[in-house]
Design a protein around this motif. Structure first.
Motif, PDB file in Angstrom:
ATOM      1  N   VAL A  69      -9.669  -5.613  -2.557  1.00 33.07           N
ATOM      2  CA  VAL A  69      -9.084  -4.508  -2.988  1.00 33.07           C
ATOM      3  C   VAL A  69      -7.774  -4.468  -1.892  1.00 33.07           C
ATOM      4  O   VAL A  69      -6.785  -3.888  -2.155  1.00 33.07           O
ATOM      5  N   LEU A  70      -8.147  -4.552  -0.276  1.00 31.92           N
ATOM      6  CA  LEU A  70      -7.256  -4.303   0.657  1.00 31.92           C
ATOM      7  C   LEU A  70      -6.009  -5.143   0.394  1.00 31.92           C
ATOM      8  O   LEU A  70      -5.060  -4.882   0.469  1.00 31.92           O
ATOM      9  N   ARG A  72      -4.762  -6.161  -2.212  1.00 27.18           N
ATOM     10  CA  ARG A  72      -3.906  -5.931  -3.420  1.00 27.18           C
ATOM     11  C   ARG A  72      -3.150  -4.577  -2.985  1.00 27.18           C
ATOM     12  O   ARG A  72      -2.007  -4.429  -3.355  1.00 27.18           O
ATOM     13  N   ILE A  73      -3.853  -3.708  -2.163  1.00 29.70           N
ATOM     14  CA  ILE A  73      -3.137  -2.664  -1.594  1.00 29.70           C
ATOM     15  C   ILE A  73      -1.967  -2.907  -0.559  1.00 29.70           C
ATOM     16  O   ILE A  73      -0.934  -2.324  -0.760  1.00 29.70           O
ATOM     17  N   ARG A  74      -2.166  -4.086   0.060  1.00 32.19           N
ATOM     18  CA  ARG A  74      -1.060  -4.530   1.099  1.00 32.19           C
ATOM     19  C   ARG A  74       0.062  -4.935   0.279  1.00 32.19           C
ATOM     20  O   ARG A  74       1.241  -4.854   0.679  1.00 32.19           O
ATOM     21  N   GLY A  76       0.990  -3.823  -2.624  1.00 32.07           N
ATOM     22  CA  GLY A  76       1.621  -2.622  -3.199  1.00 32.07           C
ATOM     23  C   GLY A  76       2.279  -1.815  -2.017  1.00 32.07           C
ATOM     24  O   GLY A  76       3.427  -1.553  -2.234  1.00 32.07           O
ATOM     25  N   VAL A  77       1.857  -1.896  -0.836  1.00 30.06           N
ATOM     26  CA  VAL A  77       2.516  -1.260   0.575  1.00 30.06           C
ATOM     27  C   VAL A  77       3.896  -2.169   0.867  1.00 30.06           C
ATOM     28  O   VAL A  77       4.896  -1.789   0.750  1.00 30.06           O
ATOM     29  N   SER A  80       6.522  -1.374  -1.828  1.00 21.96           N
ATOM     30  CA  SER A  80       6.915   0.117  -2.014  1.00 21.96           C
ATOM     31  C   SER A  80       8.261   0.064  -1.333  1.00 21.96           C
ATOM     32  O   SER A  80       8.649  -0.811  -0.585  1.00 21.96           O
ATOM     33  N   GLY A 224       2.347  10.036  -5.239  1.00 22.26           N
ATOM     34  CA  GLY A 224       2.540   8.451  -5.195  1.00 22.26           C
ATOM     35  C   GLY A 224       2.948   7.804  -6.456  1.00 22.26           C
ATOM     36  O   GLY A 224       3.645   6.755  -6.194  1.00 22.26           O
ATOM     37  N   ASP A 225       3.511   8.297  -7.323  1.00 18.10           N
ATOM     38  CA  ASP A 225       4.296   8.062  -8.591  1.00 18.10           C
ATOM     39  C   ASP A 225       5.845   7.927  -8.149  1.00 18.10           C
ATOM     40  O   ASP A 225       6.246   8.511  -7.323  1.00 18.10           O
TER      41      ASP A 225
END
Ligand SMILES: [Zn+2]
Lengths: 247, 188
Positions: A69-70, A72-74, A76-77, A80, A224-225
């Motif tokens: 999970v982490l 994947r979040i990274r 996404g970050v 961004s 966040g959208d």
């Protein structure tokens, strides 16, 4: 105010648990924009129920998310958009007690001491802008309810725009307000233009060539959208901007 | 304000300036609580992962959605997770039978698997207080709160499920929320 508070609190309790539907949801939305912001009793009830709803999450045992999970979040970050200093676009703290009156615009600020010099600076800049010749405050029309207003302030040669409001209701849970600027009916999302009111107050400052736009819009969007087009859920405000004369 | 709330505030402030390390600090603090909640509400690993992923990215992309003037970061963030989890479960509702979820609900809070999580002391203290507060509710009030909060049921669905009028669901909900508030924030 002749509202039945037990009934209102029933709705607020259901609202924070995301349990309302149909007419109850509509009624709660009306109360949250028209009554709750100006009623200390309801604001207190709402704040208390929201705190409970946040803490109810802890009744469940924690569980370690899987290792994937982490990362994947990274990712996404990393994908961004490059983040700017957001400090230039946040709701101003209920600051210096002041009333600004110009062209029918009244902004009344609360009595708490301003949190930071920066916010005080933004307030002063907005007041200064209001006094420049050619500056034109524009009231944003709220769609669906009339109790609360936002005002846009810009002027020729200013290269800055202010959006000011009071008694602005909180957006629905999970949403923030988003600012849009339009040209010929096409809106662009203002990058970093998401905000929430603080104690009902909004004071936004953005650096923008106001001459390029002829409309302004505030919508509610999911936190966040980054939607390409404005949604028309929840509260929205809209105005046509006065066309500044060429300097 | 407690020290841990202050640490959250500081981490949040740094996240607002685009500080990735502070963001991971908040992840370490809140990911287990968030995942546990998402797992409970959605009942599925893959959905719970999606909820946690989306909630943390939402925090990164729109940190201004949290207003420190309106209570602790913990409440804000776990409410955000809860909201996304309920959204997800309602979306999935169309795809799967209610009965499956009902069986998932029969586990009481605190009886879930995966107890092997290291968590900040203040969160586990608060966790204990919240569970105790829930236990003090009369069973019929606790049931409506659990169906709404952990089951993602609307009040109308709860009324149908329990075979009672919606008005009764509303009064039980309000009574329960007032009691929980008094129990959890009595010193404020
Ligand atoms: Zn009221």
């Amino acid at each position: 105010m002749a509202e039945d508070h037990d009934r209102i609190e029933e709705l607020l309790a259901g609202y924070v648990l995301l349990g309302l539907s149909g007419e109850d949801a509509v009624e709660a939305d009306r109360l949250l924009s028209e009554h709750v912001p100006s009623c200390p009793r309801c604001r207190d009830a709402m704040a208390g129920f929201q705190a409970v709803a946040g803490d109810l999450a802890l009744a469940v045992s924690p569980a370690q998310p899987p290792d994937l999970v982490l990362p994947r979040i990274r990712r996404g970050v990393a994908e961004s958009p490059v983040r700017r200093r957001r400090a230039s676009l946040v709701a101003v703290a209920a600051g210096v007690a002041a009333i600004v009156g110009l062209a029918g615009l009244t902004v009344q600020l609360g009595d708490r001491v301003s949190r930071t010099e920066q916010q005080r600076g933004r307030l002063l800049a907005a007041m200064e802008a209001l006094q420049q010749p050619g500056t034109s405050p524009v009231s944003l029309e709220s769609q669906g309810q009339t109790a609360t207003g936002l005002v846009e302030v810009s002027g020729p040669g200013l290269q800055r725009m202010y959006v000011i409001g009071r008694d602005v209701p909180m957006p629905s849970p999970g949403r923030v307000y988003q600012l849009w600027l339009g040209t010929n009916g096409t809106f662009v999302r203002v990058e970093d233009g998401g905000f929430v009111p603080e104690d009902g107050l909004v004071l936004l400052e953005l650096t923008v060539d106001t001459g390029r736009y002829d409309e302004i819009l505030v919508t509610e969007e999911r936190i966040g959208d980054a939607p390409a087009n404005p949604s028309h859920l929840g509260h929205t405000w809209h105005a046509f901007l006065a066309q500044p004369q060429a300097a | 304000m407690q020290g841990d709330d202050r640490l959250d505030l500081e981490l949040h402030r740094r996240v607002s300036m685009g500080d990735g390390q502070a963001f991971e600090g908040l992840y370490r603090r809140y990911a287990p609580a968030a995942y546990g909640l998402a797992l409970r509400v959605t009942g599925q690993d893959s959905l719970a992962q999606e909820v946690v992923h989306d909630a943390f990215l939402a925090l990164w992309r729109a940190p201004e959605a949290y207003d420190p003037g309106r209570g602790p970061f913990r409440s804000f963030f776990l409410s955000l997770v809860h909201h996304r989890a309920v959204d997800t479960v309602r979306r999935e509702e169309r795809l799967r039978k209610r009965a499956e979820r009902a069986s998932n609900l029969e586990r009481g809070p605190g009886e879930d698997v995966a107890e092997e999580v290291v968590e900040d002391a203040y969160l586990s203290t608060r966790r204990k207080e919240v569970r105790e507060a829930l236990q003090t509710l009369p069973p019929e009030q606790r049931t409506v709160i659990e169906l709404a909060y952990f089951g993602g049921y609307t009040q109308a669905m709860i009324a149908e499920e329990l075979g009672i009028p919606v008005g009764t669901v509303k009064t039980r909900t309000l009574a329960a929320m007032r009691k929980l508030r008094r129990a959890l924030y009595r010193e404020d």
